[in-house]
Design a protein around this motif. Structure first.
Motif, PDB file in Angstrom:
ATOM      1  N   VAL A 189       8.063   6.705  -5.914  1.00  0.00           N
ATOM      2  CA  VAL A 189       9.008   7.805  -6.139  1.00  0.00           C
ATOM      3  C   VAL A 189       9.450   7.824  -7.593  1.00  0.00           C
ATOM      4  O   VAL A 189       9.507   8.881  -8.226  1.00  0.00           O
ATOM      5  CB  VAL A 189      10.213   7.704  -5.173  1.00  0.00           C
ATOM      6  CG1 VAL A 189      11.279   8.708  -5.543  1.00  0.00           C
ATOM      7  CG2 VAL A 189       9.746   7.911  -3.740  1.00  0.00           C
ATOM      8  N   GLU A 190       9.765   6.659  -8.149  1.00  0.00           N
ATOM      9  CA  GLU A 190      10.176   6.587  -9.547  1.00  0.00           C
ATOM     10  C   GLU A 190       9.076   7.090 -10.470  1.00  0.00           C
ATOM     11  O   GLU A 190       9.336   7.789 -11.458  1.00  0.00           O
ATOM     12  CB  GLU A 190      10.577   5.164  -9.907  1.00  0.00           C
ATOM     13  CG  GLU A 190      11.910   4.747  -9.325  1.00  0.00           C
ATOM     14  CD  GLU A 190      12.250   3.285  -9.580  1.00  0.00           C
ATOM     15  OE1 GLU A 190      11.555   2.629 -10.366  1.00  0.00           O
ATOM     16  OE2 GLU A 190      13.227   2.836  -8.975  1.00  0.00           O
ATOM     17  N   GLU A 191       7.825   6.743 -10.176  1.00  0.00           N
ATOM     18  CA  GLU A 191       6.705   7.205 -10.985  1.00  0.00           C
ATOM     19  C   GLU A 191       6.551   8.719 -10.915  1.00  0.00           C
ATOM     20  O   GLU A 191       6.168   9.371 -11.897  1.00  0.00           O
ATOM     21  CB  GLU A 191       5.410   6.537 -10.552  1.00  0.00           C
ATOM     22  CG  GLU A 191       5.330   5.068 -10.903  1.00  0.00           C
ATOM     23  CD  GLU A 191       4.115   4.371 -10.295  1.00  0.00           C
ATOM     24  OE1 GLU A 191       3.242   5.072  -9.731  1.00  0.00           O
ATOM     25  OE2 GLU A 191       4.046   3.141 -10.385  1.00  0.00           O
ATOM     26  N   MET A 198       8.968  10.843 -10.501  1.00  0.00           N
ATOM     27  CA  MET A 198      10.103  11.490 -11.176  1.00  0.00           C
ATOM     28  C   MET A 198       9.898  11.358 -12.655  1.00  0.00           C
ATOM     29  O   MET A 198      10.090  11.824 -13.539  1.00  0.00           O
ATOM     30  CB  MET A 198      11.426  10.858 -10.773  1.00  0.00           C
ATOM     31  CG  MET A 198      11.681  10.947  -9.301  1.00  0.00           C
ATOM     32  SD  MET A 198      11.765  12.667  -8.821  1.00  0.00           S
ATOM     33  CE  MET A 198      12.439  12.545  -7.222  1.00  0.00           C
ATOM     34  N   SER A 205      14.198  10.308   0.907  1.00  0.00           N
ATOM     35  CA  SER A 205      15.515   9.772   1.254  1.00  0.00           C
ATOM     36  C   SER A 205      15.763   9.817   2.753  1.00  0.00           C
ATOM     37  O   SER A 205      16.406   8.930   3.306  1.00  0.00           O
ATOM     38  CB  SER A 205      16.619  10.553   0.537  1.00  0.00           C
ATOM     39  OG  SER A 205      16.530  10.370  -0.847  1.00  0.00           O
ATOM     40  N   ASN A 226       9.546  -0.597   1.367  1.00  0.00           N
ATOM     41  CA  ASN A 226      10.595   0.112   0.642  1.00  0.00           C
ATOM     42  C   ASN A 226      10.497  -0.118  -0.863  1.00  0.00           C
ATOM     43  O   ASN A 226      10.684   0.807  -1.650  1.00  0.00           O
ATOM     44  CB  ASN A 226      11.972  -0.290   1.169  1.00  0.00           C
ATOM     45  CG  ASN A 226      12.240   0.327   2.517  1.00  0.00           C
ATOM     46  OD1 ASN A 226      11.871   1.456   2.777  1.00  0.00           O
ATOM     47  ND2 ASN A 226      12.873  -0.427   3.393  1.00  0.00           N
ATOM     48  N   GLU A 275       9.731   2.936  -3.429  1.00  0.00           N
ATOM     49  CA  GLU A 275      10.641   3.226  -4.530  1.00  0.00           C
ATOM     50  C   GLU A 275       9.880   3.323  -5.849  1.00  0.00           C
ATOM     51  O   GLU A 275      10.161   4.191  -6.675  1.00  0.00           O
ATOM     52  CB  GLU A 275      11.734   2.164  -4.615  1.00  0.00           C
ATOM     53  CG  GLU A 275      12.786   2.308  -3.541  1.00  0.00           C
ATOM     54  CD  GLU A 275      13.831   1.217  -3.566  1.00  0.00           C
ATOM     55  OE1 GLU A 275      13.956   0.510  -4.596  1.00  0.00           O
ATOM     56  OE2 GLU A 275      14.537   1.066  -2.565  1.00  0.00           O
ATOM     57  N   LYS A 276       8.901   2.451  -6.058  1.00  0.00           N
ATOM     58  CA  LYS A 276       8.084   2.505  -7.279  1.00  0.00           C
ATOM     59  C   LYS A 276       7.324   3.829  -7.352  1.00  0.00           C
ATOM     60  O   LYS A 276       7.263   4.472  -8.413  1.00  0.00           O
ATOM     61  CB  LYS A 276       7.086   1.343  -7.313  1.00  0.00           C
ATOM     62  CG  LYS A 276       7.694   0.008  -7.591  1.00  0.00           C
ATOM     63  CD  LYS A 276       6.598  -1.056  -7.591  1.00  0.00           C
ATOM     64  CE  LYS A 276       7.173  -2.445  -7.559  1.00  0.00           C
ATOM     65  NZ  LYS A 276       6.114  -3.472  -7.439  1.00  0.00           N
ATOM     66  N   GLU A 291       7.756  -0.827  -2.599  1.00  0.00           N
ATOM     67  CA  GLU A 291       6.587  -0.096  -3.093  1.00  0.00           C
ATOM     68  C   GLU A 291       6.839   1.411  -3.116  1.00  0.00           C
ATOM     69  O   GLU A 291       6.440   2.099  -4.055  1.00  0.00           O
ATOM     70  CB  GLU A 291       5.359  -0.409  -2.229  1.00  0.00           C
ATOM     71  CG  GLU A 291       4.840  -1.810  -2.393  1.00  0.00           C
ATOM     72  CD  GLU A 291       4.260  -2.056  -3.780  1.00  0.00           C
ATOM     73  OE1 GLU A 291       3.591  -1.154  -4.326  1.00  0.00           O
ATOM     74  OE2 GLU A 291       4.493  -3.147  -4.320  1.00  0.00           O
TER      75      GLU A 291
END
Length: 164
Positions: free
Chosen positions: A160-162, A164, A75, A153, A157-158, A155
């Motif tokens: 980071v989501e993976e 989590m 972040s 950004n 975000e993907k 890529e």
């Protein structure tokens, strides 16, 4: 201005806050410095600082700053990228009691290797050189923020989501 943020993680990041204050004291940094210190216990003597800033104020500081130095939380380093700036990222390390493990080191290096759009500094003694040579470092980096920012950004975000 140089803006430094250590994020909101509940462990100190005295190593970064102290080093930036020393660089300002010693004259290596000549421009104004503003530090968000979070839970750090070291209080800068040569830089302006606040423990916390509201989010809107953080955005303004990032937009205004010439150089942004941040810890390795996504972040914190995504915000400069979103406004087309290349952050200097100093990942927190477990051996200094800055985090529970070294995931910031691994993650930041993976982002730097894959996208070439953040400057990672693990050895705090190299921070001064990265500030002095900032413009040259940024010009030589493979990831260009002006043309690659939106894709990076998305890529990131993907990733980071993976995680989590």
């Amino acid at each position: 201005m140089i803006f430094v943020t250590v994020g909101t993680h509940e462990q100190q990041f005295n190593r970064l806050v102290k080093k930036v204050d020393e660089l300002k004291r010693d004259g290596l940094i000549r421009e104004d410095v503003l530090i968000q210190t979070g839970y750090s216990t070291f209080e800068p003597r040569y830089c302006r600082w606040s423990q916390w800033f509201p989010y809107a104020e953080m955005v303004k500081h990032v937009e205004k700053a010439h150089i942004i130095i941040t810890h390795g939380g996504p972040s914190s380093f995504i915000m400069p990228l979103q406004v087309g700036k290349t952050p200097i990222v100093v990942p927190r390390q477990a051996k200094f009691d800055e985090h529970v493990n070294n995931h910031q080191v691994y993650f930041c290096n993976a982002v730097a290797d894959r996208y070439g759009s953040i400057l990672v500094i693990e050895d705090i003694e190299k921070l001064g050189d990265s500030i002095i040579g900032y413009e040259q470092f940024v010009k030589s980096m493979p990831g260009k923020q002006d043309s690659n920012n939106a894709r990076f950004n998305a890529e990131l975000e993907k990733i980071v989501e993976e995680m989590m």
